[in-house]
Write a protein that holds these residues in place. Structure first.
Motif, PDB file in Angstrom:
ATOM      1  N   ARG B  10       0.828  -1.207   0.000  1.00  0.00           N
ATOM      2  CA  ARG B  10       0.000   0.000   0.000  1.00  0.00           C
ATOM      3  C   ARG B  10       0.856   1.248   0.000  1.00  0.00           C
ATOM      4  NH1 ARG B  10      -4.366   0.397   4.276  1.00  0.00           N
ATOM      5  NH2 ARG B  10      -4.898   2.151   2.934  1.00  0.00           N
ATOM      6  N   ARG B  11       1.953   1.206   0.720  1.00  0.00           N
ATOM      7  CA  ARG B  11       2.848   2.360   0.714  1.00  0.00           C
ATOM      8  C   ARG B  11       3.383   2.596  -0.693  1.00  0.00           C
ATOM      9  NH1 ARG B  11       8.685   1.996   1.599  1.00  0.00           N
ATOM     10  NH2 ARG B  11       9.533   4.069   1.964  1.00  0.00           N
ATOM     11  N   PHE B  12       3.756   1.518  -1.335  1.00  0.00           N
ATOM     12  CA  PHE B  12       4.230   1.615  -2.720  1.00  0.00           C
ATOM     13  C   PHE B  12       3.163   2.256  -3.601  1.00  0.00           C
ATOM     14  CE2 PHE B  12       3.956  -0.457  -6.879  1.00  0.00           C
ATOM     15  CZ  PHE B  12       5.133  -0.012  -7.453  1.00  0.00           C
ATOM     16  N   ASN B  13       1.936   1.757  -3.455  1.00  0.00           N
ATOM     17  CA  ASN B  13       0.833   2.290  -4.250  1.00  0.00           C
ATOM     18  C   ASN B  13       0.643   3.785  -4.027  1.00  0.00           C
ATOM     19  OD1 ASN B  13      -0.899   1.277  -6.170  1.00  0.00           O
ATOM     20  ND2 ASN B  13      -1.602  -0.323  -4.812  1.00  0.00           N
ATOM     21  N   ARG B  14       0.623   4.187  -2.773  1.00  0.00           N
ATOM     22  CA  ARG B  14       0.445   5.616  -2.479  1.00  0.00           C
ATOM     23  C   ARG B  14       1.543   6.432  -3.137  1.00  0.00           C
ATOM     24  NH1 ARG B  14      -1.103   3.773   2.657  1.00  0.00           N
ATOM     25  NH2 ARG B  14       1.024   3.921   3.421  1.00  0.00           N
ATOM     26  N   ALA B  15       2.787   5.968  -2.994  1.00  0.00           N
ATOM     27  CA  ALA B  15       3.913   6.733  -3.538  1.00  0.00           C
ATOM     28  C   ALA B  15       3.782   6.878  -5.045  1.00  0.00           C
ATOM     29  CB  ALA B  15       5.229   6.043  -3.181  1.00  0.00           C
ATOM     30  N   VAL B  16       3.414   5.787  -5.705  1.00  0.00           N
ATOM     31  CA  VAL B  16       3.374   5.813  -7.161  1.00  0.00           C
ATOM     32  C   VAL B  16       2.170   6.598  -7.661  1.00  0.00           C
ATOM     33  CG1 VAL B  16       3.136   4.397  -9.186  1.00  0.00           C
ATOM     34  CG2 VAL B  16       4.689   3.715  -7.398  1.00  0.00           C
ATOM     35  N   VAL B  17       1.029   6.443  -6.974  1.00  0.00           N
ATOM     36  CA  VAL B  17      -0.168   7.155  -7.418  1.00  0.00           C
ATOM     37  C   VAL B  17       0.043   8.656  -7.280  1.00  0.00           C
ATOM     38  CG1 VAL B  17      -2.548   7.654  -6.821  1.00  0.00           C
ATOM     39  CG2 VAL B  17      -1.798   5.289  -7.044  1.00  0.00           C
ATOM     40  N   ARG B  18       0.692   9.058  -6.208  1.00  0.00           N
ATOM     41  CA  ARG B  18       0.964  10.482  -6.039  1.00  0.00           C
ATOM     42  C   ARG B  18       1.787  10.991  -7.216  1.00  0.00           C
ATOM     43  NH1 ARG B  18       4.660  11.169  -2.140  1.00  0.00           N
ATOM     44  NH2 ARG B  18       3.454   9.686  -0.910  1.00  0.00           N
ATOM     45  N   GLU B  19       2.805  10.222  -7.590  1.00  0.00           N
ATOM     46  CA  GLU B  19       3.677  10.590  -8.702  1.00  0.00           C
ATOM     47  C   GLU B  19       2.897  10.619 -10.013  1.00  0.00           C
ATOM     48  OE1 GLU B  19       7.476  11.949  -8.702  1.00  0.00           O
ATOM     49  OE2 GLU B  19       6.517  10.891  -7.061  1.00  0.00           O
TER      50      GLU B  19
END
Lengths: 292, 292
Positions: B10-19
């Motif tokens: 989920r952390r990965f997802n948040r980071a990438v979605v923000r980008e």
DNA sequence: TATTTTATCTGACAGTAGTCAGATAAATTG
DNA sequence: CAATTTATCTGACTACTGTCAGATAAAATA
């Protein structure tokens, strides 16, 4: 690999965006627009500051207000004014709301495990890759915060630290370091400090400070997750813990280490640490001190 | 690492979605909605089938039609009906449109290099991590297609294959295999075949077939990118190349390999290949054949 | 040749995200 | 205490995305 870096990055982006898009629609799958769902996720049962949610999501005050009232109409949250500052609002999850959040989490959990299943035997590699990428993307947002040394995240950090020691330092054994640490009080104010570096609520590095006497402290437990190396985090943590030491009126810091930990030793020496008399046993073989 | 896999994902997802969100708004930064920009990206100067774009983006026909006319109004594309089937449309990029696409690409390029810069000394690791994740996420969409052995992507694959050989097989030297391959004709119909496995337009594996005589063929150049291993791609490629061989009326296939390539040898033996008389030199030390 | 299918276009409509201006009430500041 | 700032609310408005139904013309099929 073989292709242009930019092409590889774009392929990565496409793959992830497609996946994230699926996640979005699933948010809508529960009959609620994404914006409202995101707000709902940040409301805690014990109450959350409305302004904080707004800041975190970067929402217009008007839009925020509408989301809150929509969620209220669904009986998922209740709102009240902050008694300390009656301009501010506080939102609380109702039991219904908690169930709804749990339903969202279940969906997310399912999708996540589906991805890990798809990775099959390479799931560990994939998670490591994700940690690395998330850490790089979050790079500018790493936050240092003092933490209780017995908090689960602090224990996670220490566990990782010990197993790293075991892997690299001769005669170091993880089982010599029980967790929770019986000596935790030493790392807790007023005797000491335990700092964690957080990257989007995930601990990626830590350091501890322990008072030895009125004017001397010891720095311990400096650890940086493999995914977070190469960003100067260790240096940042050391600077922060030295500042804490100064705030505690300490005038000398000491630490023990082992010469096989070359990056750490190099960092210490480049920031004013110098050899001092041994003050501990093996597996240490290097003892340094720094005047503040 | 230390945390719950789901939390890491989920952390990965948040980071990438923000980008990716930042990327989206930059699309809008050129005064055009994301949908239209995405369509524009898929139109080629030499003409692209409208239905294909629509299928690729999963767009409603009405929406597609509006996007096309909006782009036409901006003089970025021209449209005409397909002479072969006058119900279908073909869109072509005008020179203005090409400039506009180039402007988008420049933005994307900038953002990508910014991310790589942020990765600093770990850029290579990050790209490898991205390849792995993209490959896992694209896993179900890997497509096998025959390719010309002199095409740049085919050469990329072979280059990667040779350097892998050099790293693993004693007495194998990449410089013994010039590129473009002087023997390329052997891998090109009607004499042979060259198959590439594509994951979102990036080559991730290949295999070649060469006719030896009227009824015998040789399988060569079986390579799978590190990021794409563990998905049964080699098996899929072998099955496909055997089908090609059957279509060419070959009745026996041979191959040379080296026993240090354990995964490959195990794959061959588990799919009906058996030892045969040596028909080549070092660095081969294992010769296999299979009746079709 | 008549019927059905396919590809596209057009207009109407709805939902979401987001902005802006003005209103209100509660702090904060001078 | 008056003026200003802050947090929120409300209504009006815009833009984008997406869906649906009906129309049209060109294949494809019976």
């Amino acid at each position: 690999m073989i292709l242009d870096p930019i092409a590889r990055l774009r392929r990565f982006n496409r793959a992830v965006v497609r996946e994230a898009g699926a996640l979005d629609t699933s948010f809508m799958g529960r009959g609620r627009p994404l914006g409202a769902a995101r707000v709902l996720h940040l409301v805690r049962p014990e109450g959350t500051d409305v302004a904080m949610i707004r800041a975190k999501l970067g929402l217009d005050s008007g839009l925020m207000s509408r989301f809150l009232r929509a969620l209220e109409r669904e009986h998922l949250i209740t709102t009240e004014t902050d008694p300390a500052d009656r301009r501010r609002g506080i939102a609380r999850l109702t039991p219904t709301g908690q169930a709804e959040v749990a339903a969202y989490l279940a969906i997310i959990h399912d999708q996540a495990s589906q991805i890990l299943t798809r990775a099959g035997s390479r799931a560990d590699e994939v998670l490591t890759a994700m940690d690395l990428i998330a850490t790089i993307l979050n790079r500018d947002q790493v936050e240092l915060r003092p933490t209780d040394p017995d908090a689960p995240e602090a224990q996670d950090c220490q566990r990782a630290y010990f197993s790293e020691l075991e892997a690299r330092v001769p005669h170091a054994h993880a089982q010599d370091f029980p967790l929770p640490d019986p000596d935790a009080d030493s790392y807790r104010p007023p005797l000491g400090r335990f700092l964690i570096a957080w990257s989007d609520e995930m601990p990626v590095a830590c350091v501890a400070l322990k008072r030895l006497d009125a004017s001397t402290g010891e720095v311990k437990r400096l650890w940086v997750a493999a995914s977070a190396r190469g960003q100067g985090l260790a240096r940042r943590l050391m600077a922060a813990i030295e500042a804490e030491a100064r705030a505690m009126n300490l005038r000398t810091l000491k630490l023990e280490t082992n010469r096989v930990l070359t990056e750490a030793v190099a960092l210490y020496r480049s920031t004013g640490w110098a050899d001092t008399a041994p003050f501990t046993d093996i597996p240490a073989d290097t003892w340094l001190a720094k005047a503040l």
